[in-house]
Structure formats: structure tokens, C-alpha cells
Write a protein that holds these residues in place. Structure first.
Motif, PDB file in Angstrom:
ATOM      1  N   GLY A 160       0.817  -1.204   0.000  1.00 22.29           N
ATOM      2  CA  GLY A 160       0.000   0.000   0.000  1.00 22.29           C
ATOM      3  C   GLY A 160       0.849   1.252   0.000  1.00 22.29           C
ATOM      4  O   GLY A 160       2.083   1.202  -0.026  1.00 22.29           O
ATOM      5  N   THR A 161       0.172   2.395   0.041  1.00 18.96           N
ATOM      6  CA  THR A 161       0.832   3.698   0.033  1.00 18.96           C
ATOM      7  C   THR A 161       0.802   4.297   1.430  1.00 18.96           C
ATOM      8  O   THR A 161      -0.239   4.286   2.094  1.00 18.96           O
ATOM      9  CB  THR A 161       0.139   4.649  -0.960  1.00 18.96           C
ATOM     10  N   LEU A 162       1.945   4.810   1.875  1.00 23.51           N
ATOM     11  CA  LEU A 162       2.047   5.406   3.208  1.00 23.51           C
ATOM     12  C   LEU A 162       1.467   6.814   3.180  1.00 23.51           C
ATOM     13  O   LEU A 162       1.871   7.651   2.360  1.00 23.51           O
ATOM     14  CB  LEU A 162       3.510   5.442   3.657  1.00 23.51           C
ATOM     15  N   HIS A 210       6.609  -3.590  -9.264  1.00 19.21           N
ATOM     16  CA  HIS A 210       7.061  -4.382  -8.117  1.00 19.21           C
ATOM     17  C   HIS A 210       5.957  -4.512  -7.074  1.00 19.21           C
ATOM     18  O   HIS A 210       5.840  -5.540  -6.401  1.00 19.21           O
ATOM     19  CB  HIS A 210       8.307  -3.749  -7.492  1.00 19.21           C
ATOM     20  N   ALA A 211       5.152  -3.461  -6.947  1.00 22.64           N
ATOM     21  CA  ALA A 211       4.036  -3.508  -5.990  1.00 22.64           C
ATOM     22  C   ALA A 211       3.013  -4.560  -6.390  1.00 22.64           C
ATOM     23  O   ALA A 211       2.460  -5.261  -5.540  1.00 22.64           O
ATOM     24  CB  ALA A 211       3.369  -2.133  -5.894  1.00 22.64           C
ATOM     25  N   ILE A 212       2.745  -4.684  -7.688  1.00 17.52           N
ATOM     26  CA  ILE A 212       1.798  -5.697  -8.168  1.00 17.52           C
ATOM     27  C   ILE A 212       2.327  -7.091  -7.869  1.00 17.52           C
ATOM     28  O   ILE A 212       1.596  -7.971  -7.398  1.00 17.52           O
ATOM     29  CB  ILE A 212       1.514  -5.503  -9.672  1.00 17.52           C
ATOM     30  N   LEU A 213       3.607  -7.310  -8.123  1.00 15.70           N
ATOM     31  CA  LEU A 213       4.197  -8.617  -7.819  1.00 15.70           C
ATOM     32  C   LEU A 213       4.111  -8.916  -6.328  1.00 15.70           C
ATOM     33  O   LEU A 213       3.782 -10.042  -5.920  1.00 15.70           O
ATOM     34  CB  LEU A 213       5.654  -8.662  -8.280  1.00 15.70           C
ATOM     35  N   LEU A 254       4.250 -12.716  -5.498  1.00 16.24           N
ATOM     36  CA  LEU A 254       5.046 -13.320  -6.555  1.00 16.24           C
ATOM     37  C   LEU A 254       6.498 -12.871  -6.413  1.00 16.24           C
ATOM     38  O   LEU A 254       6.761 -11.700  -6.135  1.00 16.24           O
ATOM     39  CB  LEU A 254       4.499 -12.924  -7.929  1.00 16.24           C
ATOM     40  N   PRO A 255       7.457 -13.769  -6.595  1.00 13.45           N
ATOM     41  CA  PRO A 255       8.870 -13.434  -6.361  1.00 13.45           C
ATOM     42  C   PRO A 255       9.438 -12.542  -7.450  1.00 13.45           C
ATOM     43  O   PRO A 255       8.951 -12.525  -8.584  1.00 13.45           O
ATOM     44  CB  PRO A 255       9.551 -14.801  -6.358  1.00 13.45           C
ATOM     45  N   VAL A 256      10.486 -11.809  -7.105  1.00 18.96           N
ATOM     46  CA  VAL A 256      11.164 -10.935  -8.061  1.00 18.96           C
ATOM     47  C   VAL A 256      12.548 -11.473  -8.393  1.00 18.96           C
ATOM     48  O   VAL A 256      12.959 -11.517  -9.553  1.00 18.96           O
ATOM     49  CB  VAL A 256      11.272  -9.498  -7.507  1.00 18.96           C
ATOM     50  N   THR A 257      13.283 -11.910  -7.378  1.00 17.02           N
ATOM     51  CA  THR A 257      14.646 -12.402  -7.570  1.00 17.02           C
ATOM     52  C   THR A 257      14.742 -13.876  -7.174  1.00 17.02           C
ATOM     53  O   THR A 257      13.877 -14.396  -6.469  1.00 17.02           O
ATOM     54  CB  THR A 257      15.637 -11.591  -6.725  1.00 17.02           C
ATOM     55  N   ARG A 304      -3.308  -9.275 -15.178  1.00 19.95           N
ATOM     56  CA  ARG A 304      -4.466  -8.412 -15.421  1.00 19.95           C
ATOM     57  C   ARG A 304      -4.329  -7.085 -14.675  1.00 19.95           C
ATOM     58  O   ARG A 304      -4.706  -6.033 -15.185  1.00 19.95           O
ATOM     59  CB  ARG A 304      -5.754  -9.126 -15.011  1.00 19.95           C
ATOM     60  N   ALA A 305      -3.790  -7.151 -13.454  1.00 22.49           N
ATOM     61  CA  ALA A 305      -3.609  -5.932 -12.661  1.00 22.49           C
ATOM     62  C   ALA A 305      -2.634  -4.977 -13.340  1.00 22.49           C
ATOM     63  O   ALA A 305      -2.846  -3.756 -13.349  1.00 22.49           O
ATOM     64  CB  ALA A 305      -3.119  -6.284 -11.258  1.00 22.49           C
ATOM     65  N   SER A 306      -1.557  -5.512 -13.929  1.00 21.42           N
ATOM     66  CA  SER A 306      -0.586  -4.642 -14.603  1.00 21.42           C
ATOM     67  C   SER A 306      -1.198  -4.016 -15.851  1.00 21.42           C
ATOM     68  O   SER A 306      -0.949  -2.844 -16.154  1.00 21.42           O
ATOM     69  CB  SER A 306       0.684  -5.422 -14.947  1.00 21.42           C
ATOM     70  N   VAL A 307      -2.010  -4.781 -16.575  1.00 15.73           N
ATOM     71  CA  VAL A 307      -2.695  -4.239 -17.752  1.00 15.73           C
ATOM     72  C   VAL A 307      -3.675  -3.152 -17.333  1.00 15.73           C
ATOM     73  O   VAL A 307      -3.719  -2.066 -17.938  1.00 15.73           O
ATOM     74  CB  VAL A 307      -3.429  -5.362 -18.524  1.00 15.73           C
TER      75      VAL A 307
END
Length: 766
Positions: A171-173, A242-245, A250-253, A634-637
Motif C-alpha cells: 500500500g501507500t504510506l 514491483h508492488a503488483i508482484l 510473486l517473487p522478483v529475484t 491483469r492488474a498490470s494491464v
């Protein structure tokens, strides 16, 4: 949140400390009170006062406190409107024992209420937010029913939270005064998480963060948390991706051990790598992939045989040669389950050395493959097949666009081979549809991004013959591998265990609802049996091609269908009309395909059937990971669609189609960009509109104007919300109420003096 209690509803005063005699009296009154209200599905305090003739102020206070006690004991629940209701257990079915509640998953669809979804139960249980006991979306809970329904759903309340779906949120602070607040990106988490200054971990207001929940919310207290990681400034492209992942866990690295294991694999093929493989290096072979693809996990080969037939090779990257069971690479691939494709990046299932190098069937390089080889007649009849490990050498890497240009022009490299493949693919496709396959051809939205990730353009990718050519041969390989493994079974009554891709027949209720809906748009569905369902679906989609409602119908048709999933049960694939079907052709990006390769080789080596129970758990895990990846994609789209619309001229008018009607407004899909937004009920200022749920429409109370599924509207963007990935529209007409009813020849309905008047409009353009 609990409703604020007015002074009138508050107890007038506190009662004196009770003595023993008083306690006995109170207990007796409480018993009488319970007996009375147990007969009342819903009641108000004034009804209690009236029934017990509580005129005295102190006696009213006593009854108020007794009801409050019953609320605290969870025998009575208080509605948001101030009324109360008595809770009961669900009646036990004949032959069943009464259970202490039902177990299900929370789907928090609205700030005011949620549904508890229980597997195998026809109707979800509606639970007011105040009755969730602090449960959030996705949590597994035990829910108790009471004798009341709302909106056709049984009502209940959460008795116990059995399992939290997540411990972290993205989320956003924001500034919350004494404490900072993290406003969740997840649209089904409605309340912020409080964070003390000591737990900010360096985050500042406006940062996108991952917050760990340290104290879960209750009915009266918000959740507390601490910032685990700062992703970057909210609104920046990389931060949001990165926030969507992170939102979908979902992993990034890759873990260091995985990268080290990949680095230790030799970069060149050894003699041992080549040993025991059928050599296809001298056979004409090529790949066809998207222009931006980096991993080429399938290739096609063709040989023209002396008998006039064709030997077709479907060659798949032999990932199982490099990724062995139990290794660090294997464990990480299983954990991920699938590669993830956001609008600007791929998060691979395997490290780059494997996905883009060793396992990628790159041109002019020898590569180990696992192949399905077919002998076919020029008319597409299958005469023979062979499966096994091979060594291939791709002669050319085609993009879809390059292959399509050669097919259309008849000129270019490997023109004869491409034309051969396309002719066979058309025959295979025709055969599938004859057998009852459904022709789903959904739209794929693509973006043109600048270096900073800002969307400069949005377009819909068309699937042409080159795409369908590759698809048909992948389907053929997947189908035949499944059938081949089944055919190798030693006992027909107990066939070999395999990972299948299954797709159940549509739910009859959903199908009837969809059939009713499309009938109002002038289409007909025959639901008599599976073949007729498929045929009428195809006829409907063919008829809708090129119309304003095409994308809407395709989207709703897909939603009507069951979700495809992985299973060890070979129940078939309805959409493809295949008796047995597996996923064999993409092991670089799908873990089930890697398992299918291992199983096929095991059975080729005369192995006995493997244990089913453990493999079924793996199937469920991979299905779940696939769903998460699809949600993230879908969220990124959606994020980029909203961002693109926010950058456009606010006075621009868009043509759209009504894709949904609800009690809070009209969903409109912009045809040009497949972007959906909402015209809120509050912005329909010319009349008061009511939802006619059965007829999928809003009807004006005074004007009798109708907004219904499939109607075309002209709209403008009123507001975009990147944090919520949402768009609000207003009608483009200055009167904010006159729909542009371009129905393309469909028969419309307008309500006049309580009667239905039929109006015909211009014929649809083909």
C-alpha cells in the motif's frame, strides 16, 4: 466499522452494583428475554420495552444492558441500522449431525458486506462487515448461519478465523496524524493499517511499501503493522510493477543457491548431453515467437517423405535434462509454478541462464529437446507417432509478423514449409471445431511504453494465421502425449498417473443465465448437450465478430465457462473437445509441463504408474500459482490502461459498450482500447434509476430511459484512480443523461407508461 450510537440509543445511566437477589432477578429476566427474542428474526429495543411493559427508565436501562450482554455473548447481532437479530445454527440435513458452523473463504466484495464462499455449496453466505470478526478478504473462516436471507443469500456471521490469507499487504504510506497509515492497494481491503513512527523503516509519506500485520483488526480497532520494505515512490513505473508482484506474493529475484546451481551448469553441450538422442539437426527446423520473446521453448520441423506423407516434429526444450527433481532449481521452479508476464517484463520460472540460454531453442545452436514426431498425410490424417529425447538445430527464428508476411505474400525463407504447416493447421483446426471445440479468440491488450514505462499508445493484438499455426501443433502434441501415456498403461482399469489439463463443462445455471442474456441481444444458445453448446457458442461469436459487443460477449462467454486447471483425473477438456489433454509444450515457463516430460520419460522407460495423491497436490498448487500469475498480469494491464487514460485530453469523447449494470452504476468498456470504467449512479443526474436485475438494465423512474447490456454510449473520463486501478466516466452528452443508442440493428426496449415499446434501429454494419 460499528455504527455510532446516538444519545437516544445510549443507556440513560449505569445501574448500581448488583447484590445476590438482584442477580437472581436479572438472570430470570435474561431467560425471559432470550425466549422472547428467539422468536423474533429482527427486533428493535422499543419492541422489547413494549413486550415487557418496561415504562420505567431504570427497567429500560436493564433490558438494554441485557441485550448488550447477548450481543457480547454473540447470541444476538446488531445490524448497521440499529436493529438486532437472533442467531441460530443452520438446521441439520436429514441424516446429518448438527455442525458447529461451516468453513469457507471470505470474498469481501463491498465495504459493507462480504460473501463466505463454501466449496460445493450452491449459494454463498452473506456476512455484514461488522460480523466478520476482523476477517479480511481471502481468509478461511468458520461461519454460523442465522434464520434470515438478504438478496437471495443466507446470512451469517464469522465465529472463528481459521487461517489468514496473508501476513503482508502492499500500500501507500499516508499521513494519519498521530500514526502513519498504509492504504492498501488491494481493492478488497477497505481499512488502512496503522504504523507507529518507530516502525516506518525509513519510509516517508507517498512511498509504496510492504507492511507486515502485527495486530489484526477487530470490530472496533484497526490493524497495526510495521513497514517491512520500501518499494519506491508511489506512481513510478518500476515501483508499481514491483508492488503488483508483491501484492500477489510473486517473487522478483532468485535465491542465491538457485543462481549458483544454474551458474554451475556447463554452457556447452557435452558428449553425455548428446548421447541417446535421436538426431534431427539436419532436418529443416525453425521457431515462431513474439517479436519481444527471449525464451524459445518450441520449434517445428518438417520432412517430405518418399511415400508422399509428411514427418512433422514438435520439438520442446528439454528442461528436465537440466532441472532434476529435488534440486534447488527444481524446488524454486515448483514454488513459482509459472512465469509471470506483466506489461513490460517477464518474471521467469527459471533463471536467465536456463530460460534465455541453455533451454532456449535459439537459431544456429545445437539444443537438447523432447519431441513429438508425427507422420501425417497431406490431408492431415495422423498415421504414426514417436516420442522421445532428441538433438535439434534451429535454422531460423521467425517472429509472428515475419511468418505472417511470408504466408500472405508467398515469398520468403522456408515459404514452402510455412505453407505446409499452415495448410495442416487449418485442417486440424477444422477437425477440432467439427468435434465440438469452442472458438474462443479473446483480445490481448498491448502497450507502447517509453523508456520510463509511461504508456504512449495502447492497441489490441490480432491473432492471425501464424499464431494459429503454432497453436494447432502445440495442441496436437499436448493431446497425443496425454493419449500416449494413457495407452502405455499396464492395467486399463488403473491407467498410468499423469498431469492433465482439464476443463469441465459449463455450470448449467451459469449457462442458462448467459443464454438468457445473449437472447436479449439477438443471439441464441442451444444448451441441450455439450456439442450443441459448443456449436451455438461458435455461431454466436462468429455472428458477433466486428460488432460493438464482440469483446463483451467473448469476455462473458469465458466467464461462463469453468476454469481450466491441472489434475490427475482425465476428465477431458470441454473447450478444446479433447478426451485427454496435458501441458507438454512450455516447460521453460510452466512447471506442470516439466512434470509431464518426466512422467513421459518414466513410462517410456517401462516405469510403473506413479503415486497419485502427492501428484494431485502438485496439480492444485500449480493451478493456484497460475491463478495468481493471471491476476497479477491483469492488474498490470489495468494499471497501464488507467494511466494511459489519465494522460489523455479530458475533453476527449470515447465510444463504448455497456458491459455491466449494478445498483451503483453502469460499467462501460471503451471499444478501441478494451478499457473498462464506471458511470456512477450519482452522475446520471437526469433521473432516478433503478436496477432491473432480471433484465440486466437500469430504468429511469420518470423518463423510463433504459441502460442495458450491449448498448453503445459516448463517455468522457471524469476521474482516474491509479491506486485503485479504476476509471470513472460521465456520459458525453451535456445533459448527462441521453445515451447514444447505437445498437447496430438489435431490437431495443423503451418503457412508456408502464408498457414495453419495441423500437427498431439501423441495421448492423458487417
Amino acid at each position: 466499522m460499528s455504527r455510532k450510537i446516538s444519545k437516544k440509543e445510549q443507556p440513560p445511566q449505569q445501574l448500581p452494583a448488583p447484590n445476590d437477589r438482584f442477580s437472581e432477578l436479572v438472570a430470570s429476566l435474561k431467560t425471559d428475554l432470550e425466549h422472547f427474542i428467539s422468536t423474533q428474526p429482527v427486533f428493535q429495543m422499543k419492541e422489547v420495552y413494549s413486550h415487557f411493559e418496561a415504562v420505567d427508565k431504570k427497567l429500560r436501562t436493564l433490558y438494554y444492558e441485557l441485550v448488550t450482554e447477548l450481543v457480547e455473548e454473540r447470541k444476538v447481532i446488531r445490524n448497521t441500522d440499529g436493529r438486532y437479530r437472533w442467531l441460530t445454527e443452520e438446521p441439520a440435513a436429514a441424516g446429518e449431525k448438527r455442525t458447529d458452523g461451516l468453513t469457507g473463504r471470505v470474498d469481501h466484495v463491498n465495504r459493507n458486506f462480504a460473501y463466505v464462499v463454501i466449496e460445493g455449496r450452491e449459494k454463498d453466505i452473506l456476512v455484514d462487515t461488522d460480523d466478520l470478526k476482523g476477517a479480511t478478504d481471502g481468509d478461511t473462516v468458520r461461519v454460523q448461519l442465522y434464520n434470515q436471507e438478504r438478496n437471495g443469500h443466507p446470512q451469517g456471521r464469522v465465529r472463528e478465523i481459521l487461517e489468514r490469507s496473508r501476513k503482508q499487504l502492499v500500500g501507500t504510506l499516508e499521513n494519519g496524524g498521530r500514526h502513519a497509515l498504509v492504504k492498501p492497494d488491494n481493492r478488497k481491503i477497505y481499512d488502512p493499517i496503522e504504523v507507529t513512527p518507530a516502525d516506518l523503516n525509513g519510509a516517508v509519506y507517498g512511498d509504496k511499501v510492504i507492511v507486515t500485520i502485527t495486530t489484526w483488526p477487530t470490530r472496533t480497532r484497526p490493524a497495526l503493522g510495521e513497514v517491512a520494505r520500501v518499494l519506491g515512490k508511489s506512481g513510478e513505473h518500476n515501483t508499481e510493477m514491483h508492488a503488483i508482484l508483491a501484492e500477489f506474493e510473486l517473487p522478483v529475484t532468485f535465491p542465491e543457491a538457485v543462481e549458483q546451481e544454474a551458474a554451475g551448469i556447463p554452457s556447452k553441450l557435452t558428449s553425455a548431453d548428446r548421447s541417446g538422442r535421436r538426431d534431427f539437426r539436419k532436418v529443416t527446423t525453425f521457431t515462431i515467437d513474439p517479436v519481444d520473446a527471449k525464451d524459445f521453448d518450441d520449434a517445428l520441423s518438417v520432412q517430405y517423405l518418399a511415400n508422399g506423407n509428411l514427418e512433422i516434429g514438435v520439438h520442446i526444450a528439454d528442461v528436465s535434462h537440466y532441472v532434476v527433481p529435488g534440486s534447488a532449481l527444481d524446488q524454486e521452479a515448483y514454488r513459482r509454478g509459472t512465469s509471470v508476464y506483466l506489461v513490460d517484463r517477464t518474471v521467469p520460472m527459471l533463471p536467465e541462464k536456463l530460460s534465455n540460454n541453455l533451454c532456449s531453442l535459439r537459431p544456429d545452436e545445437d539444443r537438447p529437446a523432447f519431441s513429438a514426431v508425427f507422420e501425417m498425410t497431406p490431408e492431415g490424417k495422423l498415421l504414426g507417432e514417436w516420442f522421445g529425447r532428441t538433438l535439434i538445430h534451429s535454422d531460423r527464428r521467425f517472429t509472428y509478423e515475419e511468418a505472417q508476411e511470408i504466408l500472405e505474400s508467398g515469398v520468403g525463407e522456408f515459404q514452402k514449409e510455412l505453407t505446409t504447416f499452415n495448410g495442416l493447421a487449418l485442417l486440424l483446426r477444422k477437425e477440432r471445431f467439427r468435434n465440438g471445440a469452442v472458438n474462443f479468440d479473446t483480445i490481448e491488450v498491448k502497450f507502447q511504453l517509453d523508456e520510463a514505462g509511461k504508456p504512449l499508445g495502447i492497441y489490441q493484438r490480432q491473432r492471425k494465421e501464424a499464431h494459429k499455426l503454432v497453436e494447432e501443433f502445440m495442441l496436437l502434441a499436448n493431446k497425443r502425449v496425454a493419449e500416449y501415456v494413457h495407452g502405455l498403461s499396464r492395467k486399463k482399469a488403473d491407467p498410468n498417473t499423469m498431469v492433465y489439463r482439464i476443463h469441465d463443462s459449463p455450470d448449467p445455471d451459469k449457462l442458462e443465465t448467459f443464454a438468457t442474456f445473449v437472447a436479449r441481444l439477438g443471439y441464441k444458445l442451444d444448451t441441450a448437450n455439450e456439442k450443441k453448446i459448443a456449436k451455438s457458442f461458435n455461431t454466436m461469436l462468429e455472428k458477433a465478430e466486428g460488432t460493438a459487443e464482440q469483446n463483451l460477449l467473448e469476455t462473458l462467454a469465458v466467464r461462463t465457462m469453468a476454469k481450466a486447471r491441472y489434475s490427475t483425473e482425465d476428465t477431458g477438456h470441454f473447450g478444446l473437445a479433447f478426451r485427454r489433454y496435458t501441458h507438454f509444450t512450455s516447460p521453460i515457463r510452466r512447471y506442470p509441463d516439466l512434470v509431464a516430460h518426466r512422467l513421459l520419460q518414466h513410462y517410456l522407460d517401462k516405469g510403473t504408474s506413479v503415486e497419485k495423491e502427492h501428484l494431485e497436490k502438485d496439480c492444485k498448487h500449480c493451478s493456484d500459482r497460475e491463478r495468481l500469475a493471471s491476476d497479477a498480469e491483469r492488474a498490470s494491464v489495468k494499471y497501464k490502461q488507467v494511466e494511459y487514460m489519465a494522460l489523455q485530453d479530458p475533453s476527449r469523447v470515447y465510444e463504448g459498450v455497456i458491459s455491466g449494470v449494478t445498483e451503483f452504476g453502469i460499467f462501460v468498456e471503451i471499444t478501441e482500447m478494451a478499457s473498462e470504467g464506471l458511470v456512477r449512479m450519482n452522475d446520471l443526474k437526469d433521473d432516478y434509476y433503478e436496477l432491473d436485475k432480471e433484465n440486466y438494465r437500469l430504468v429511469g423512474e420518470r423518463t423510463k430511459r433504459i441502460f442495458t447490456f450491449g448498448d453503445r454510449l459516448s463517455v468522457k473520463v471524469k476521474e482516474t484512480n491509479l491506486a485503485r486501478r479504476s476509471i470513472d466516466f460521465i456520459l458525453a452528452d451535456s445533459s448527462a443523461g441521453e445515451a447514444i443508442r447505437k445498437s447496430g440493428g438489435r431490437r431495443q426496449k423503451q418503457v412508456t407508461s408502464g408498457k414495453v415499446k419495441r423500437v427498431y434501429t439501423a441495421k448492423r454494419r458487417r
